[in-house]
Design a protein around this motif. Sequence first.
Motif, short mmCIF file in Angstrom:
data_model
loop_
_atom_site.label_atom_id
_atom_site.label_comp_id
_atom_site.label_asym_id
_atom_site.label_seq_id
_atom_site.Cartn_x
_atom_site.Cartn_y
_atom_site.Cartn_z
N THR A 1 3.52 1.78 -9.09
CA THR A 1 2.40 0.85 -9.26
C THR A 1 2.11 0.62 -10.73
O THR A 1 1.90 -0.52 -11.18
CB THR A 1 1.14 1.39 -8.56
OG1 THR A 1 1.38 1.47 -7.15
CG2 THR A 1 -0.06 0.49 -8.82
N GLY B 1 0.78 -1.22 0.00
CA GLY B 1 0.00 0.00 0.00
C GLY B 1 0.82 1.27 0.00
O GLY B 1 0.32 2.33 -0.38
N ASP B 2 2.09 1.21 0.41
CA ASP B 2 2.92 2.41 0.43
C ASP B 2 3.70 2.61 -0.86
O ASP B 2 4.58 3.47 -0.94
CB ASP B 2 3.88 2.39 1.64
CG ASP B 2 4.72 1.11 1.70
OD1 ASP B 2 4.65 0.31 0.76
OD2 ASP B 2 5.45 0.94 2.70
N VAL C 1 -6.64 3.77 -3.37
CA VAL C 1 -7.60 2.67 -3.17
C VAL C 1 -8.63 3.03 -2.11
O VAL C 1 -9.81 2.69 -2.22
CB VAL C 1 -6.85 1.38 -2.77
CG1 VAL C 1 -7.81 0.32 -2.27
CG2 VAL C 1 -6.07 0.84 -3.96
N GLU C 2 -8.21 3.75 -1.08
CA GLU C 2 -9.14 4.10 -0.01
C GLU C 2 -10.05 5.26 -0.39
O GLU C 2 -11.10 5.45 0.23
CB GLU C 2 -8.35 4.44 1.26
CG GLU C 2 -7.66 3.22 1.89
CD GLU C 2 -6.93 3.55 3.17
OE1 GLU C 2 -6.58 4.74 3.35
OE2 GLU C 2 -6.71 2.65 3.98
N VAL D 1 -3.92 -4.88 -3.20
CA VAL D 1 -3.05 -3.96 -2.47
C VAL D 1 -2.94 -4.42 -1.02
O VAL D 1 -3.95 -4.61 -0.33
CB VAL D 1 -3.61 -2.51 -2.52
CG1 VAL D 1 -2.74 -1.57 -1.69
CG2 VAL D 1 -3.70 -2.05 -3.97
N ARG E 1 -2.19 3.26 -1.60
CA ARG E 1 -3.16 3.09 -0.51
C ARG E 1 -4.15 4.25 -0.49
O ARG E 1 -5.36 4.04 -0.36
CB ARG E 1 -2.43 3.01 0.83
CG ARG E 1 -3.40 2.98 2.01
CD ARG E 1 -2.69 2.84 3.33
NE ARG E 1 -3.66 2.65 4.41
CZ ARG E 1 -3.35 2.23 5.62
NH1 ARG E 1 -2.09 1.96 5.93
NH2 ARG E 1 -4.27 2.08 6.53
N THR F 1 0.48 7.61 -2.46
CA THR F 1 0.62 6.16 -2.46
C THR F 1 -0.63 5.48 -3.02
O THR F 1 -1.71 6.07 -3.08
CB THR F 1 0.86 5.63 -1.04
OG1 THR F 1 -0.31 5.89 -0.24
CG2 THR F 1 2.08 6.28 -0.41
N ASN G 1 -1.93 -4.22 2.98
CA ASN G 1 -1.88 -3.28 4.07
C ASN G 1 -0.43 -3.15 4.54
O ASN G 1 0.17 -4.13 4.96
CB ASN G 1 -2.76 -3.77 5.22
CG ASN G 1 -2.94 -2.71 6.31
OD1 ASN G 1 -2.18 -1.75 6.40
ND2 ASN G 1 -3.95 -2.90 7.13
N TYR H 1 -5.68 -7.10 3.14
CA TYR H 1 -5.81 -6.45 1.83
C TYR H 1 -6.69 -5.20 1.92
O TYR H 1 -7.76 -5.22 2.53
CB TYR H 1 -6.40 -7.42 0.82
CG TYR H 1 -5.50 -8.61 0.56
CD1 TYR H 1 -4.40 -8.51 -0.28
CD2 TYR H 1 -5.73 -9.83 1.20
CE1 TYR H 1 -3.56 -9.58 -0.49
CE2 TYR H 1 -4.90 -10.91 0.99
CZ TYR H 1 -3.80 -10.79 0.14
OH TYR H 1 -2.97 -11.85 -0.06
N LEU H 2 -6.21 -4.13 1.28
CA LEU H 2 -6.96 -2.88 1.27
C LEU H 2 -7.94 -2.83 0.10
O LEU H 2 -8.87 -2.03 0.11
CB LEU H 2 -5.98 -1.70 1.15
CG LEU H 2 -4.95 -1.57 2.28
CD1 LEU H 2 -3.96 -0.46 1.94
CD2 LEU H 2 -5.65 -1.29 3.60
#
Length: 451
Positions: free
Chosen positions: A66, A59-60, A206-207, A80, A203, A201, A82, A95-96
């Motif tokens: 990516t 995630g970072d 995705v979030e 992705v 992450r 990132t 965590n 997983y995120l």
Amino acid sequence: MDRPVEKAEFPSCDAYFEAIQSKKKLPLSLQESLTAAFAQIPVSSFPEVPSGRVIEIPGDTSVLDTVRILSEHNIRAAPVLNPEPGAPVDWQVQYLGVIDYSTIILWVLENAELAAIALSAGSATAAGVGLGAVGAVGVAALGATGPVAVAGLTAAAVGAAVAGGITAEKGVAKDGATAADHLKEDFYKVLLEQEPFKSTTVRSIVESYRWSPFVPITLDSSMLTVLLLLSKYRLRNVPVIEPDKPVIKNFITQTGVIKGLQQCKGRDWFDYISALPLSDLGLPFMSIDEVITVNSDDLILEAFKCMKDNKIGGVPVVEGPKRKLVGSVSIRDIRFLLLRPDLFSNFRQLTVIEFMKTLGSTLPDSGDNGLVKPPPTCEPDASLGSVIDSIASRITHRIYVVDGDLEVIGVVTLRDVISCFIYEPPGYCDTYLASAMEKIGGKSADSVEGS
């Protein structure tokens, strides 16, 4: 980064799937037999990914890295991980979600406008860009926290920039798009080389954006469940997890299923169905008026925006009043803009045809006309088997149906092909999907990507 907790809802696909079912012409008795057969086949019997290992992205990882990973492994999506320390006890923590080119498109389109104002102002903060004018990813890149509505930069953002001390003489026009037209190669200095964009990132993306739900299945699930997720529920890929282990064992894609069907040659049921012409199967399901196209002289960013707005993975490129097919662009092509800024530094003014010509001059498999290798096509009376062979050999997600003049009159997607073979027994997925959405919890699943 703090973010709002949203109730997870799986999008309703019933109306669309019912419309598809009403157009299918394969005898219902045969559909029922095939559906029953797929319900008895466990997911564990499906071949593993070619490398034997699912590619996972921490995630970072930066956005640019990516894109490099996806491109180097020739894949469209990856789970992705965590990055937080500790030993996750289940996949919900491990997983995120899944990152794919669709999500990256959203990020690029939004940050193109943010980068334009940041360059004009010296920094996005100096420009006075407030939370209300910046989308979720843009705010994440700026280090802001708290619930923010996902929306692109608008004229209000430029107004905020002007209010922050930026004058027209310094290059800010009446809207972000016009300002960005004058940035050219400087765009990459902000988006890829300078903070805060450089440190964004995967992450945070995705979030902030969830183009499609992260819905894992287990090895003992049935292939019917997978086929329904990939067709009715419009997922592009389905991660397979081992029971009681936070590890993705396999990654089943629409392409993988089509290649699996291709291996069924020689079986009576497949040979019968594959020999039928498209019209005998009700294909193409999408009528000529429903096919979304882009013109060759449209801007390439408008083509990507068209895909984003319509949640589709690719569009045919046409010319003239009869929509003659001259090529196609897909969401996956965004990687060329990010990985080859030397070729596309002036991308804000780049037309679709110029984009295709530039790629055609650099890729080894370009077509005779100097463009990217033309997309696969077929005529209305082509057999389903020939369509499956064509899209499987090209590893593409769609084949365009054309007439003798190469006018686009329809499209057949991987989802359409899968849908030909099955139907959903009443309530089959209701319990499973309700349980999956409950496990996903606060992770939003409010949109999906069609083929």
